[in-house]
Scaffold this active site. Structure first.
Site, mmCIF file in Angstrom:
data_model
loop_
_atom_site.group_PDB
_atom_site.id
_atom_site.type_symbol
_atom_site.label_atom_id
_atom_site.label_comp_id
_atom_site.label_asym_id
_atom_site.label_seq_id
_atom_site.Cartn_x
_atom_site.Cartn_y
_atom_site.Cartn_z
ATOM 1 C CB THR A 55 -0.882 0.122 1.199
ATOM 2 O OG1 THR A 55 -0.169 -0.146 2.309
ATOM 3 C CG2 THR A 55 -1.990 -1.086 0.883
ATOM 4 C CE LYS A 57 0.448 -3.281 3.354
ATOM 5 N NZ LYS A 57 -0.446 -2.525 4.260
ATOM 6 C CB THR A 75 3.637 -8.788 10.608
ATOM 7 O OG1 THR A 75 3.866 -7.776 10.052
ATOM 8 C CG2 THR A 75 3.451 -9.878 9.391
ATOM 9 C CD GLU A 79 2.145 4.626 6.430
ATOM 10 O OE1 GLU A 79 1.023 4.185 5.683
ATOM 11 O OE2 GLU A 79 1.795 5.117 7.769
ATOM 12 C CG ASN A 94 0.045 8.090 8.277
ATOM 13 O OD1 ASN A 94 -0.774 7.044 7.858
ATOM 14 N ND2 ASN A 94 1.437 7.703 8.510
ATOM 15 C CB SER A 117 -6.867 12.704 -0.271
ATOM 16 O OG SER A 117 -5.631 12.873 -0.012
#
Lengths: 409, 409
Positions: free
Chosen positions: B155, B181, B192, B278, B404, B409
Site C-alpha cells: 500500500t 507488506k 504482522t 511510512e 498519514n 485522498s
C-alpha cells in the site's frame, strides 16, 4: 466556586518571581528560573514520575515530602533537566536548594527543587546561583509575579499555563491557584511534567496528599502528547492555611469542596498542556461513554489520544474514523464493534460517523469542517455500561517532528 | 541453510500472480490483487491480529484454519481493508473467496482471503471479480510471478518485500519463501500486517502451527512503525509437502532446521517492513543485552523503538540519548540507571554514550556521523543478567505526518 485571574500567587501568603539566569538558552534574556515562596510554612503533598529514571530534584523532593510536614519554597529551572547526571547532579541539585535556603533564611529541607529541559547535562551552578540572587528580591504576591514564574518554567511550550479558583469553605474564602509546563515528553504516569499548585486552605498534610493523589487520576493522568513518560514529572501542592477556614483533617463537605476546586485548576492546566503539545495545532478531546467500568473508559480514551495515526488524521482534518476504531480495538478491552457508535464534534456541530458495524452516510465535507476546528471532540459510545472518561491530547504535525528532530541545537 | 532469490514461488509447487483490478487507487494500472496457489493441498497455519476490531477476511481465515487441515489458495487485495464493514463486508469477502474457488475449481473452504488498505469502505466486488479473472491465467511458478504478487499487496510501502531460503532436511532440499507488506499501522500483536510464507516442507499441520506461533515472537512481534496494531494483521504459512522430506510430526533435528529457515525468512521480512515504515529514512535497530529475563529484554527494546521522541531524534541524527534512557525507564521494568551503558553503532563505527549514571565524554560530531547512517543500531547493556532481544523500528519524519495527514485522498 468560580474561576478567577491568576496562578501561584492567587492564594493568600504566596509570593513568586521569575528571572533569566542564562542557564541554557541561546537567548540569555529568556526567563529560565522561577521561585515560589510561602510567607508561612505550608503543608506539602506531591506526586512524581513512575519512570525508573528519575531526575535528581525528583528524588530529593520525594524524600523531603516523606519526611517533612511543611516546606516554604520551591525553586525551579528550565533548560536543563538534571536527569542522568549521577552523583554530581545530585550534589548540584542540593547546592541549588541550599543556596536558595540561605538567601531566604530557611533550613535547606524547607526548599524543594524542580528542573526541566535537556536530559544528561550538568547544571551550570554559578549561573543558577546568580539566578537565585536575582529571584529573591523580585518575590511579590502580585498576579504579575505569578505570571513571571509561569513564564519562566516553560521550555518548548508556546504560552504560559495558569489557573486559579476561589471557593467558600464554611464561610471563609479559599483560593487555589497553579501553574504548569508541558509540551513534550508528556504521558503522565503518576503526575505531570511540572505543576505547582498553591492554596491558602487550612488542611492537614495527610488530606492534602489524599486530594493530590485522587485528583491526578482524572486530570494530569488523562493527557498525553507523545506517550513518553518524562523523567521529571512533578506535581506539588502547597497549603499554607492562611484562609483560616476550620482545619480539614477528614473527609466531608469541606474536603469535597476543596477537591472540586482543585479539580477545576488541575483539569484546566492539563487541557492547556494538551492543547499546547509540541507542534500541536488542535486540542483533541476523546470522551468514552457507556463503558463497563471507569478504568475501561479511561484506557479506551487514552488509547485513542495516543494513536499516531489518529493524531495525524486530526492534523489533516481527515475523518479517517477507522483509525479511531482500530485504536479502541487494541486497547485490550473487549467490546462489540458491531454495536458501538462514533461521533465527532467541533465548532458547535456534531456528526455521527459510525454505527451498526459500518460507516453512516455522513458527508465528508461536513466531517472535514468539524475536524478543522481548533478543538476536536471525539465521542465513542461503547453501549456496555454506565461509566465514562475523557482524555486530552493533540494532533501530530510537521512541527512536532521539526521540534524534536533537533531539540538540543 | 542459505538465502536464495525469490519469494512465495521459491518452494516447489507454488504459483503466484499479481494484477491491477482498479479497486481503489487513482492509478488504475497499479497492481492491487495477488493470488498464491499450491498445485496440491497445503497444510496451513496462521497467526492474526489481537485487535478486537477484526477485518472480515481475518475472521473467516481464523475459522478456516481451525476447521481445515489444508487449503490451496490465498487471494489478496490492497486498497481496501474490508474492516468495519459489518455483515455486508463479510458477504463480499465470502464472494471474493467463492469466486476465486470457482475459477480454480476448488471448494470454497480451500481458499483464504486477505485485505489491506483503508478501513470502512466496502469492496467493489465487480472489480474484485474481474481481478480474479485476470489473476488465474497469470499464475506461474516463476520468480517473476512471485515478484508480481509481492508488488500487488503493498500500500504505502515503497518497495516489495520478499525473502527465500533453502535448507537440507535429511538429504532433501527444502525451500521456504515469503512476501510481506508493512509500512503503517504496524505494531504486531499476534502477527504482522500481511505476510504469506510458503514451503514445500513435508510437515504436519500441528507442527506447522507450532513453528508459526513460536517464530513470530522474535520476528514480526519485534517490529513497530507507529505502535498502532492493525485490524488486518495476517501471517499465513503454507506447506505442500512437495520437497518429499520424511514427514515432520514431532520436535527434533528436522523441525529445528525448519524453524531456523523460517526464522531467517520472517526476520528478513520483518526488518524490511521496519526499514520501509511510512516516511522512514532509517532502520532503527535496538538491542538490549544482559537483561534479567528474555521477556524483560523484549519489553525494554520495544519501548525504545516505539518512542516518538527517540524516533524524531534519530530522524534528526541528534544523539539525544536521554530519550533512550527515558524510554527504557518507563517500560515498567526495574533497573539501575547508574550501572547501565548505552552505545550507538552505524557505518561500522561504535560509540559509548552513557555509563556510570552520566554521559561519557563522547564527541557530538562522531555521534552525529553514526546517526546519519541509514541503519542505526542502539545497544543498551542492562548489566542484570544473561538475556537479550532485538527490536526493529524506524525514524519518525515529516513524511510520516504527510502520508498519514491525508492518507485517504
Amino acid at each position: 466556586m468560580k474561576q478567577i485571574d491568576g496562578g501561584v500567587t492567587a492564594a493568600s501568603g504566596f509570593l513568586a518571581a521569575g528571572a533569566a539566569a542564562g542557564i541554557k538558552y541561546h537567548d540569555k534574556t529568556r526567563k529560565d528560573m522561577a521561585l515560589v515562596y510561602s510567607k508561612v510554612p505550608a503543608k506539602v503533598a506531591g506526586t512524581f514520575t513512575t519512570n525508573v529514571v528519575k531526575a535528581a530534584p525528583v528524588k530529593r523532593d520525594i524524600h523531603i515530602i516523606k519526611t517533612e510536614e511543611t516546606i516554604q519554597a520551591v525553586v525551579i529551572n528550565s533548560g536543563i533537566a538534571n536527569t542522568c547526571t549521577s552523583k554530581e547532579g545530585e550534589l548540584l541539585n542540593e547546592e541549588m536548594a541550599g543556596y536558595t535556603a540561605k538567601q531566604l533564611n530557611l533550613p535547606i529541607e524547607k526548599v524543594l527543587t524542580a528542573s526541566t529541559g535537556v536530559i544528561g547535562c550538568q547544571l551550570p551552578i554559578d549561573r543558577v546561583k546568580l539566578g537565585i540572587e536575582k529571584l529573591v528580591p523580585l518575590l511579590e504576591d502580585t498576579k504579575e509575579a505569578g505570571k513571571m514564574a509561569a513564564e519562566s518554567i516553560i521550555t518548548t511550550d508556546t504560552y504560559k499555563k495558569e489557573c486559579a479558583v476561589e471557593l467558600e469553605i464554611e464561610g471563609k474564602r479559599v483560593v487555589i491557584g497553579g501553574m504548569a509546563k508541558g509540551s513534550g515528553m508528556i504521558h503522565p504516569n503518576m503526575a505531570t511534567m511540572i505543576s505547582i499548585v498553591t492554596t491558602d486552605c487550612n488542611i492537614s498534610k495527610e488530606m492534602l496528599q489524599k486530594a493530590a493523589s485522587a485528583d491526578i487520576e482524572d486530570s494530569f493522568h488523562m493527557i498525553s502528547v507523545d506517550r513518553d513518560t518524562s523523567t521529571n514529572d512533578t506535581f506539588l501542592l502547597l497549603a499554607n492555611g492562611m484562609a483560616e477556614n476550620s482545619y480539614i483533617d477528614e473527609e466531608g463537605t469541606a474536603f469535597k469542596a476543596f477537591c472540586e476546586g482543585l479539580r477545576l485548576v488541575t483539569k484546566t492546566l492539563a487541557k492547556l498542556m494538551a492543547q499546547d503539545g509540541e507542534g500541536a495545532t488542535k486540542l483533541l478531546e476523546v470522551e468514552v461513554v457507556h463503558a463497563g467500568t471507569k478504568e475501561e473508559a479511561k484506557v479506551l480514551a487514552k488509547s485513542v489520544i495516543t494513536s499516531n495515526l489518529v493524531k495525524t488524521a486530526v492534523f489533516g482534518s481527515d475523518a479517517n474514523w477507522g483509525r479511531i476504531l482500530c485504536a479502541l480495538g487494541y486497547a485490550g478491552i473487549e467490546f462489540n464493534p458491531e454495536t458501538i457508535e462514533l461521533y465527532i464534534q467541533g465548532d458547535g456541530k456534531s456528526l455521527k460517523l459510525y454505527e451498526n458495524g459500518m460507516a453512516t452516510g455522513y458527508s465528508e465535507k461536513e466531517a472535514t469542517e468539524i475536524l478543522s476546528a481548533n478543538k476536536v471532540h471525539v465521542m465513542a459510545d461503547m453501549k456496555m455500561g454506565k461509566e465514562k472518561a475523557t482524555a486530552w491530547g493533540c494532533d501530530l504535525s510537521y512541527d512536532y517532528v521539526k521540534i524534536n528532530g533537533d531539540y538540543r541545537s
